[in-house]
Design a protein around this motif. Structure first.
Motif, short mmCIF file in Angstrom:
data_model
loop_
_atom_site.label_atom_id
_atom_site.label_comp_id
_atom_site.label_asym_id
_atom_site.label_seq_id
_atom_site.Cartn_x
_atom_site.Cartn_y
_atom_site.Cartn_z
N ASP A 36 0.83 -1.21 0.00
CA ASP A 36 0.00 0.00 0.00
C ASP A 36 0.86 1.26 0.00
N THR A 37 1.94 1.24 0.76
CA THR A 37 2.86 2.39 0.80
C THR A 37 3.50 2.60 -0.57
N GLN A 38 3.91 1.51 -1.22
CA GLN A 38 4.51 1.62 -2.55
C GLN A 38 3.50 2.15 -3.56
N ARG A 39 2.27 1.67 -3.49
CA ARG A 39 1.25 2.16 -4.41
C ARG A 39 0.97 3.65 -4.19
N GLN A 40 0.95 4.04 -2.91
CA GLN A 40 0.72 5.45 -2.58
C GLN A 40 1.86 6.31 -3.12
N ALA A 41 3.09 5.82 -2.95
CA ALA A 41 4.25 6.57 -3.44
C ALA A 41 4.24 6.64 -4.96
N ASN A 42 3.88 5.56 -5.63
CA ASN A 42 3.82 5.57 -7.11
C ASN A 42 2.72 6.50 -7.60
N ALA A 43 1.57 6.48 -6.92
CA ALA A 43 0.48 7.38 -7.32
C ALA A 43 0.90 8.82 -7.13
N THR A 44 1.57 9.14 -6.06
CA THR A 44 2.04 10.50 -5.80
C THR A 44 3.07 10.92 -6.84
N ALA A 45 3.98 10.00 -7.19
CA ALA A 45 5.01 10.29 -8.20
C ALA A 45 4.38 10.52 -9.56
N LEU A 46 3.37 9.76 -9.92
CA LEU A 46 2.69 9.94 -11.20
C LEU A 46 1.96 11.27 -11.26
#
Length: 125
Positions: free
Chosen positions: A110-120
């Motif tokens: 979930d943390t990785q997905r959140q970080a990827n969404a923020t980066a996108l």
């Protein structure tokens, strides 16, 4: 008395055959099956040689031989129940640890997905 010996022997052999069938069909774990095969063969052995329990009871100082047989049966079942409880405890502990590890991995995902969404989102701006 000979018919009782024959009946006990046949019941022991039949039980051993049933246990081997269950092991073969993978309905019973091999180590558990070995225990029950031992119990069935002991019953068949006592059926073949019924005087053995009388001699063992005399050595143990028990005046009524069937009482020794019942006592041994109770002790064996008690030990088997204790062993089953120990195995269940170990399995429950392992399942709890596995659930904890799964929760940690899910949190990391979930943390990785959140970080990827923020980066996108920041790269699209």
């Amino acid at each position: 008395m000979a018919s009782l010996q024959l009946t006990t022997t046949l019941m022991g052999i039949g039980l051993a055959a049933l246990i081997l069938y269950l092991i073969r069909r993978d309905h019973l774990y091999v180590m558990h099956g070995l225990f029950w095969v031992f119990v069935a063969s002991a019953a068949a052995f006592l059926g073949v040689w019924p005087g053995l329990i009388d001699k063992l009871a005399g050595l143990a100082g028990i005046s009524y031989p069937p009482a020794l047989l019942l006592l041994l049966a109770c002790v064996v079942l008690l030990v088997k129940a204790l062993h089953s409880d120990m195995v269940n405890t170990r399995i429950e502990r392992d399942v709890r640890r596995l659930n904890q590890r799964l929760a940690l991995l899910q949190a990391d995902l979930d943390t990785q997905r959140q970080a990827n969404a923020t980066a996108l989102e920041s790269s699209s701006d």
